[in-house]
Design a protein around this motif. Structure first.
Motif, PDB file in Angstrom:
ATOM      1  N   SER A 111       0.834  -1.199   0.000  1.00  0.00           N
ATOM      2  CA  SER A 111       0.000   0.000   0.000  1.00  0.00           C
ATOM      3  C   SER A 111       0.868   1.248   0.000  1.00  0.00           C
ATOM      4  CB  SER A 111      -0.869   0.010   1.261  1.00  0.00           C
ATOM      5  OG  SER A 111      -0.021   0.121   2.402  1.00  0.00           O
ATOM      6  N   VAL A 112       0.238   2.393  -0.197  1.00  0.00           N
ATOM      7  CA  VAL A 112       0.949   3.674  -0.128  1.00  0.00           C
ATOM      8  C   VAL A 112       1.670   3.788   1.213  1.00  0.00           C
ATOM      9  CG1 VAL A 112       0.624   6.183   0.004  1.00  0.00           C
ATOM     10  CG2 VAL A 112      -0.512   4.874  -1.800  1.00  0.00           C
ATOM     11  N   VAL A 113       0.988   3.429   2.295  1.00  0.00           N
ATOM     12  CA  VAL A 113       1.588   3.519   3.633  1.00  0.00           C
ATOM     13  C   VAL A 113       2.800   2.594   3.741  1.00  0.00           C
ATOM     14  CG1 VAL A 113       1.191   3.091   6.093  1.00  0.00           C
ATOM     15  CG2 VAL A 113      -0.568   4.227   4.726  1.00  0.00           C
ATOM     16  N   ALA A 114       2.685   1.373   3.229  1.00  0.00           N
ATOM     17  CA  ALA A 114       3.802   0.426   3.287  1.00  0.00           C
ATOM     18  C   ALA A 114       4.982   0.908   2.440  1.00  0.00           C
ATOM     19  CB  ALA A 114       3.350  -0.953   2.817  1.00  0.00           C
ATOM     20  N   ILE A 115       4.685   1.473   1.269  1.00  0.00           N
ATOM     21  CA  ILE A 115       5.748   1.982   0.390  1.00  0.00           C
ATOM     22  C   ILE A 115       6.458   3.160   1.053  1.00  0.00           C
ATOM     23  CG2 ILE A 115       6.229   3.116  -1.819  1.00  0.00           C
ATOM     24  CD1 ILE A 115       3.927   1.399  -3.003  1.00  0.00           C
ATOM     25  N   THR A 116       5.698   4.066   1.659  1.00  0.00           N
ATOM     26  CA  THR A 116       6.330   5.214   2.324  1.00  0.00           C
ATOM     27  C   THR A 116       7.240   4.735   3.451  1.00  0.00           C
ATOM     28  OG1 THR A 116       4.457   5.563   3.821  1.00  0.00           O
ATOM     29  CG2 THR A 116       4.456   6.834   1.791  1.00  0.00           C
ATOM     30  N   GLY A 117       6.813   3.710   4.177  1.00  0.00           N
ATOM     31  CA  GLY A 117       7.625   3.178   5.269  1.00  0.00           C
ATOM     32  C   GLY A 117       8.879   2.475   4.788  1.00  0.00           C
ATOM     33  N   GLU A 118       8.740   1.651   3.747  1.00  0.00           N
ATOM     34  CA  GLU A 118       9.883   0.875   3.266  1.00  0.00           C
ATOM     35  C   GLU A 118      10.935   1.750   2.590  1.00  0.00           C
ATOM     36  OE1 GLU A 118      11.092  -2.847   0.333  1.00  0.00           O
ATOM     37  OE2 GLU A 118       8.966  -2.423   0.649  1.00  0.00           O
TER      38      GLU A 118
END
Length: 80
Positions: free
Chosen positions: A36-43
């Motif tokens: 997700s967008v949230v997971a991509i921003t975190g990674e």
């Protein structure tokens, strides 16, 4: 810990390349949900708007499809 990106190239292109490679090598097989967008921003340590641009590019290339409220999934490869 986020992945180190090259400061001289657009971040969204680099992240799109990484996700494209993961789709190609089967890390995300057809039908699998992509981050997700949230997971991509975190990674990758990028802004949400940048992550959205990554998913938009992959969608425009036909590599993923997005289901509203569900997430984005790898499309089935086209028949040869």
């Amino acid at each position: 810990m986020s992945i180190k990106l090259d400061e001289t190239r657009p971040k969204w292109r680099q992240v799109a390349d990484i996700l494209r490679a993961r789709i190609a090598d089967g890390t995300y097989p057809p039908g699998a949900r992509v981050p997700s967008v949230v997971a991509i921003t975190g990674e990758f340590g990028i802004a949400a708007v940048t992550a959205q641009k990554v998913l938009k590019a992959l969608r425009e290339e036909g590599l993923i499809r997005t289901e509203t409220g569900m997430g984005s999934y790898v499309t089935d490869p086209p028949p040869h």
